[in-house]
Design a protein around this motif. Structure first.
Motif, mmCIF file in Angstrom:
data_model
loop_
_atom_site.group_PDB
_atom_site.id
_atom_site.type_symbol
_atom_site.label_atom_id
_atom_site.label_comp_id
_atom_site.label_asym_id
_atom_site.label_seq_id
_atom_site.Cartn_x
_atom_site.Cartn_y
_atom_site.Cartn_z
ATOM 1 N N LEU A 84 1.418 -1.015 9.380
ATOM 2 C CA LEU A 84 0.654 -2.079 8.720
ATOM 3 C C LEU A 84 -0.166 -2.947 9.683
ATOM 4 O O LEU A 84 -1.352 -3.187 9.411
ATOM 5 C CB LEU A 84 1.564 -2.939 7.857
ATOM 6 C CG LEU A 84 2.078 -2.257 6.592
ATOM 7 C CD1 LEU A 84 3.059 -3.153 5.855
ATOM 8 C CD2 LEU A 84 0.925 -1.865 5.688
ATOM 9 N N GLU B 196 -3.199 -0.980 10.714
ATOM 10 C CA GLU B 196 -4.127 -0.773 9.602
ATOM 11 C C GLU B 196 -4.906 -2.047 9.302
ATOM 12 O O GLU B 196 -6.121 -1.991 9.051
ATOM 13 C CB GLU B 196 -3.354 -0.319 8.358
ATOM 14 C CG GLU B 196 -2.764 1.074 8.501
ATOM 15 C CD GLU B 196 -1.838 1.446 7.360
ATOM 16 O OE1 GLU B 196 -1.553 0.599 6.494
ATOM 17 O OE2 GLU B 196 -1.381 2.605 7.334
ATOM 18 N N ILE B 197 -4.237 -3.181 9.358
ATOM 19 C CA ILE B 197 -4.917 -4.459 9.107
ATOM 20 C C ILE B 197 -5.939 -4.746 10.207
ATOM 21 O O ILE B 197 -7.045 -5.212 9.933
ATOM 22 C CB ILE B 197 -3.878 -5.593 8.966
ATOM 23 C CG1 ILE B 197 -3.084 -5.378 7.667
ATOM 24 C CG2 ILE B 197 -4.544 -6.957 8.980
ATOM 25 C CD1 ILE B 197 -1.848 -6.222 7.528
ATOM 26 N N LYS C 293 -10.068 2.497 4.232
ATOM 27 C CA LYS C 293 -9.072 1.782 5.031
ATOM 28 C C LYS C 293 -8.270 0.828 4.143
ATOM 29 O O LYS C 293 -7.051 0.716 4.282
ATOM 30 C CB LYS C 293 -9.738 0.982 6.151
ATOM 31 C CG LYS C 293 -10.368 1.812 7.238
ATOM 32 C CD LYS C 293 -11.030 0.890 8.260
ATOM 33 C CE LYS C 293 -11.808 1.635 9.293
ATOM 34 N NZ LYS C 293 -12.501 0.737 10.240
ATOM 35 N N THR D 29 -4.253 1.132 3.334
ATOM 36 C CA THR D 29 -3.400 -0.019 3.635
ATOM 37 C C THR D 29 -2.720 -0.535 2.373
ATOM 38 O O THR D 29 -1.513 -0.827 2.390
ATOM 39 C CB THR D 29 -4.214 -1.128 4.309
ATOM 40 O OG1 THR D 29 -4.842 -0.588 5.479
ATOM 41 C CG2 THR D 29 -3.347 -2.307 4.691
#
Length: 144
Positions: free
Chosen positions: A94, A97-98, A109, A113
């Protein structure tokens, strides 16, 4: 459903590993070596890899696939350790991905996520609910 998804990720990595191991041969057989810019980049990358690099990729892919298959088995059998493993293995991605979303927006994206957040949240809610039920059951066992 999550167990099947985890098993599918393991299968994809195994298939990719087989494809990587045979990429040069496949590209040559299909005549793709000079067919496009991207294919030529992959051919060049694989030509530069030595045996040690390939073995490292094989080991990494094998470990990743084994973890996914073990996790899928545990989730399928509703094992507590597998639920924690799934929560951890989903949550570990996470922050990255952020950061990728913050670096540059792309709809895919955000979808990946959001999907990962939903899976981690769902598994965490199940885990917490089970722990609450166990705690209540233990307390009630001591109070007649």
């Amino acid at each position: 459903m999550i167990a099947a998804f985890e098993a599918a990720k393991g299968v994809v990595v195994v298939l990719l590993g087989i494809g990587v191991a045979n990429f040069h041969h496949i590209a040559h057989h299909l005549g793709l070596e000079n067919s496009s810019y991207y294919t030529s980049i992959f051919v060049e990358i694989f030509n530069k890899l030595n045996d040690r690099d390939l073995w490292q990729l094989v080991i990494l892919a094998t470990v990743y696939s084994l973890i996914r298959f073990i996790e899928a088995y545990g989730l399928w059998r509703e094992r507590s350790w597998a639920e924690w493993l799934a929560i951890f293995s989903g949550a570990i991605y996470l922050p990255f991905e952020i950061i990728k979303i913050a670096e540059g927006y792309a709809w895919w994206k955000v979808v990946i996520t959001a999907f990962n957040i939903m899976i981690v949240g769902y598994l965490l809610s199940i885990k917490l609910r089970k722990n609450n039920v166990k705690a209540v059951t233990r307390r009630s066992a001591f109070h007649f």
